[in-house]
Design a protein around this motif. Structure first.
Motif, PDB file in Angstrom:
ATOM      1  N   LEU A  50       1.156  -0.933  -0.005  1.00  0.00           N
ATOM      2  CA  LEU A  50      -0.104   0.146  -0.221  1.00  0.00           C
ATOM      3  C   LEU A  50       1.111   1.054   0.051  1.00  0.00           C
ATOM      4  CD1 LEU A  50      -2.638  -0.567   2.623  1.00  0.00           C
ATOM      5  CD2 LEU A  50      -2.802  -1.370   0.178  1.00  0.00           C
ATOM      6  N   SER A  51       1.928   1.115   1.019  1.00  0.00           N
ATOM      7  CA  SER A  51       2.417   2.636   0.903  1.00  0.00           C
ATOM      8  C   SER A  51       3.047   2.802  -0.245  1.00  0.00           C
ATOM      9  CB  SER A  51       3.537   2.457   2.299  1.00  0.00           C
ATOM     10  OG  SER A  51       4.697   1.698   2.519  1.00  0.00           O
ATOM     11  N   ALA A  52       3.943   1.578  -1.314  1.00  0.00           N
ATOM     12  CA  ALA A  52       4.326   1.650  -2.156  1.00  0.00           C
ATOM     13  C   ALA A  52       3.749   2.262  -3.595  1.00  0.00           C
ATOM     14  CB  ALA A  52       4.783   0.250  -2.866  1.00  0.00           C
ATOM     15  N   TYR A  53       2.517   2.310  -3.489  1.00  0.00           N
ATOM     16  CA  TYR A  53       1.632   2.279  -4.725  1.00  0.00           C
ATOM     17  C   TYR A  53       0.325   3.644  -3.326  1.00  0.00           C
ATOM     18  CZ  TYR A  53       3.815  -1.155  -6.977  1.00  0.00           C
ATOM     19  OH  TYR A  53       4.503  -2.030  -7.919  1.00  0.00           O
ATOM     20  N   ALA A  54       0.871   4.076  -3.078  1.00  0.00           N
ATOM     21  CA  ALA A  54      -0.544   5.252  -2.592  1.00  0.00           C
ATOM     22  C   ALA A  54      -0.833   6.555  -2.991  1.00  0.00           C
ATOM     23  CB  ALA A  54      -0.062   5.242  -0.687  1.00  0.00           C
ATOM     24  N   VAL A  55      -1.787   6.631  -3.115  1.00  0.00           N
ATOM     25  CA  VAL A  55      -2.319   8.443  -4.174  1.00  0.00           C
ATOM     26  C   VAL A  55      -2.351   8.786  -2.582  1.00  0.00           C
ATOM     27  CG1 VAL A  55      -3.795   9.279  -5.329  1.00  0.00           C
ATOM     28  CG2 VAL A  55      -3.520   6.506  -5.712  1.00  0.00           C
ATOM     29  N   TYR A  56      -2.690   8.880  -2.150  1.00  0.00           N
ATOM     30  CA  TYR A  56      -3.366   9.974  -1.223  1.00  0.00           C
ATOM     31  C   TYR A  56      -2.217   9.476   0.325  1.00  0.00           C
ATOM     32  CZ  TYR A  56      -6.731  11.519  -3.556  1.00  0.00           C
ATOM     33  OH  TYR A  56      -7.608  11.686  -4.985  1.00  0.00           O
ATOM     34  N   LYS A  57      -1.803  10.262   1.181  1.00  0.00           N
ATOM     35  CA  LYS A  57      -1.004  10.499   2.254  1.00  0.00           C
ATOM     36  C   LYS A  57      -0.542  11.027   3.053  1.00  0.00           C
ATOM     37  CE  LYS A  57       2.756   8.815  -1.093  1.00  0.00           C
ATOM     38  NZ  LYS A  57       4.058   8.411  -1.513  1.00  0.00           N
ATOM     39  N   VAL A  58      -0.423  10.295   4.770  1.00  0.00           N
ATOM     40  CA  VAL A  58      -1.119  11.768   5.560  1.00  0.00           C
ATOM     41  C   VAL A  58       0.617  11.421   6.867  1.00  0.00           C
ATOM     42  CG1 VAL A  58      -1.746  12.397   7.819  1.00  0.00           C
ATOM     43  CG2 VAL A  58      -3.068  11.960   5.512  1.00  0.00           C
ATOM     44  N   TRP A  59       1.118  12.315   6.579  1.00  0.00           N
ATOM     45  CA  TRP A  59       2.477  12.278   7.707  1.00  0.00           C
ATOM     46  C   TRP A  59       2.135  12.876   8.834  1.00  0.00           C
ATOM     47  CZ3 TRP A  59       2.714  13.302   2.939  1.00  0.00           C
ATOM     48  CH2 TRP A  59       2.952  12.713   1.669  1.00  0.00           C
ATOM     49  N   VAL A  60       2.781  12.554  10.164  1.00  0.00           N
ATOM     50  CA  VAL A  60       2.020  12.249  11.372  1.00  0.00           C
ATOM     51  C   VAL A  60       3.353  13.288  11.935  1.00  0.00           C
ATOM     52  CG1 VAL A  60       0.703  11.209  11.573  1.00  0.00           C
ATOM     53  CG2 VAL A  60       2.611  10.082  12.453  1.00  0.00           C
ATOM     54  N   LYS A  61       2.801  13.964  13.122  1.00  0.00           N
ATOM     55  CA  LYS A  61       4.716  14.777  13.965  1.00  0.00           C
ATOM     56  C   LYS A  61       4.965  13.731  14.937  1.00  0.00           C
ATOM     57  CE  LYS A  61       2.010  19.507  13.828  1.00  0.00           C
ATOM     58  NZ  LYS A  61       1.877  20.283  14.870  1.00  0.00           N
ATOM     59  N   PRO A  62       6.321  13.983  15.435  1.00  0.00           N
ATOM     60  CA  PRO A  62       6.757  12.673  16.167  1.00  0.00           C
ATOM     61  C   PRO A  62       6.303  12.642  17.601  1.00  0.00           C
ATOM     62  CG  PRO A  62       8.553  14.073  15.135  1.00  0.00           C
ATOM     63  CD  PRO A  62       7.245  14.621  14.759  1.00  0.00           C
TER      64      PRO A  62
ATOM     65  N   ASN B   5       5.778   8.927   9.624  1.00  0.00           N
ATOM     66  CA  ASN B   5       5.873   9.113   9.548  1.00  0.00           C
ATOM     67  C   ASN B   5       6.898   9.968   9.104  1.00  0.00           C
ATOM     68  OD1 ASN B   5       8.918   7.721   9.597  1.00  0.00           O
ATOM     69  ND2 ASN B   5       9.289   7.328  11.274  1.00  0.00           N
ATOM     70  N   MET B   6       7.395  11.498  10.067  1.00  0.00           N
ATOM     71  CA  MET B   6       8.384  12.346   9.182  1.00  0.00           C
ATOM     72  C   MET B   6       9.640  11.790   8.363  1.00  0.00           C
ATOM     73  SD  MET B   6       6.389  14.859   9.545  1.00  0.00           S
ATOM     74  CE  MET B   6       7.236  16.337   8.399  1.00  0.00           C
ATOM     75  N   ASN B   7       9.786  10.865   8.709  1.00  0.00           N
ATOM     76  CA  ASN B   7      11.112   9.902   7.814  1.00  0.00           C
ATOM     77  C   ASN B   7      10.764   9.236   7.041  1.00  0.00           C
ATOM     78  OD1 ASN B   7      12.860  11.021   9.329  1.00  0.00           O
ATOM     79  ND2 ASN B   7      12.776   9.664  11.013  1.00  0.00           N
ATOM     80  N   ASP B   8       9.377   9.316   6.431  1.00  0.00           N
ATOM     81  CA  ASP B   8       9.371   8.179   5.344  1.00  0.00           C
ATOM     82  C   ASP B   8       8.520   7.312   5.606  1.00  0.00           C
ATOM     83  OD1 ASP B   8       7.967  11.014   3.899  1.00  0.00           O
ATOM     84  OD2 ASP B   8      10.198  10.507   2.724  1.00  0.00           O
ATOM     85  N   LEU B   9       8.433   6.610   6.864  1.00  0.00           N
ATOM     86  CA  LEU B   9       8.378   5.596   7.144  1.00  0.00           C
ATOM     87  C   LEU B   9       7.264   5.533   8.070  1.00  0.00           C
ATOM     88  CD1 LEU B   9       9.902   2.856   7.908  1.00  0.00           C
ATOM     89  CD2 LEU B   9       9.572   3.787   9.988  1.00  0.00           C
ATOM     90  N   PRO B  10       6.105   4.300   6.746  1.00  0.00           N
ATOM     91  CA  PRO B  10       5.097   4.261   6.880  1.00  0.00           C
ATOM     92  C   PRO B  10       4.139   3.315   8.295  1.00  0.00           C
ATOM     93  CG  PRO B  10       6.117   2.256   5.111  1.00  0.00           C
ATOM     94  CD  PRO B  10       6.828   3.415   5.649  1.00  0.00           C
ATOM     95  N   LEU B  11       3.641   3.826   8.614  1.00  0.00           N
ATOM     96  CA  LEU B  11       3.525   3.413  10.121  1.00  0.00           C
ATOM     97  C   LEU B  11       1.992   2.311  10.428  1.00  0.00           C
ATOM     98  CD1 LEU B  11       3.910   7.211  12.561  1.00  0.00           C
ATOM     99  CD2 LEU B  11       5.520   4.611  11.769  1.00  0.00           C
ATOM    100  N   GLY B  12       1.598   2.934   8.976  1.00  0.00           N
ATOM    101  CA  GLY B  12      -0.479   2.331   9.062  1.00  0.00           C
ATOM    102  C   GLY B  12      -0.809   3.183   8.135  1.00  0.00           C
ATOM    103  N   PHE B  13      -2.798   2.509   8.019  1.00  0.00           N
ATOM    104  CA  PHE B  13      -3.495   2.757   6.896  1.00  0.00           C
ATOM    105  C   PHE B  13      -4.717   3.268   7.004  1.00  0.00           C
ATOM    106  CE2 PHE B  13      -3.084  -1.431   6.639  1.00  0.00           C
ATOM    107  CZ  PHE B  13      -4.520  -2.015   6.387  1.00  0.00           C
ATOM    108  N   GLY B  14      -5.608   4.202   7.058  1.00  0.00           N
ATOM    109  CA  GLY B  14      -7.475   4.311   7.378  1.00  0.00           C
ATOM    110  C   GLY B  14      -7.221   5.386   6.515  1.00  0.00           C
TER     111      GLY B  14
END
Length: 180
Positions: free
Chosen positions: A89-101, A135-144
């Motif tokens: 999912l993270s490799a082909y995601a169209v919409y993304k959200v980044w969260v603060k640490p 996260n802010m380092n572009d590491l996928p944490l999950g989806f929703g």
């Protein structure tokens, strides 16, 4: 292990399209060979066709799983994505959200993403759209799914929910017995 029926395929691809949109075809037609989705014990697996052919030599009762589990169908035949599908999912995601640490740990404990924890969001994200949370380092944490569109997020209060959590990598520890 069997191919998905037409109804199962429709439900599964509709759910998958919420996150990766038209990139579904990139999952199936890969340069390293064709891949497919197969159903085994109500779970949908993503597997190479070459490995799938080799697995036909095993009895169904002896086969635990094969490939990557994308999720499962429940008793009412609705599909629920598992966190094990996150790398695809993270490799082909169209919409993304980044969260603060500061909000990263809260999300990994199973909470929704709040406005005060939102760092960035893809432009023109519609409401109730599937997103991958990074996260802010572009590491996928999950989806929703987004609770509000990008425009609505700009004016909402800091304690409002931006993303409804559906799965996160913390599930590997919290729900390890049902993911296998």
């Amino acid at each position: 292990m069997r191919p998905l029926t037409e109804d199962e395929t429709t439900v599964f691809f509709e759910k998958l399209a919420r996150y990766i949109g038209p990139n579904i075809r990139l999952l199936l037609d890969r340069p390293d060979g064709p891949y497919c989705f197969r159903l085994h014990k109500d779970r949908v697996y993503y597997v190479s066709e070459a490995i799938m052919r080799l697995a036909t030599n095993c009895a169904r009762d002896n086969l635990m799983g094969l490939g990557t589990c994308f999720g499962r169908f429940n008793r009412s035949r609705k599909f629920r994505m598992h966190v094990t599908a996150l790398p695809y999912l993270s490799a082909y995601a169209v919409y993304k959200v980044w969260v603060k640490p500061a909000a990263e740990q809260s999300f990994l404990y199973g909470n929704h993403v709040l406005k005060n924890g939102l760092a960035r969001m893809t432009e023109n994200t519609p409401q109730y759209q599937g997103v991958v949370v990074y996260n802010m380092n572009d590491l996928p944490l999950g989806f929703g799914a987004t609770a509000k569109s990008t425009q609505e997020c700009r004016t909402m209060d800091p304690t409002g929910i931006v993303v409804f959590r559906q799965a996160d990598v913390g599930e590997y520890l919290r729900d390890e017995d049902i993911l296998s």
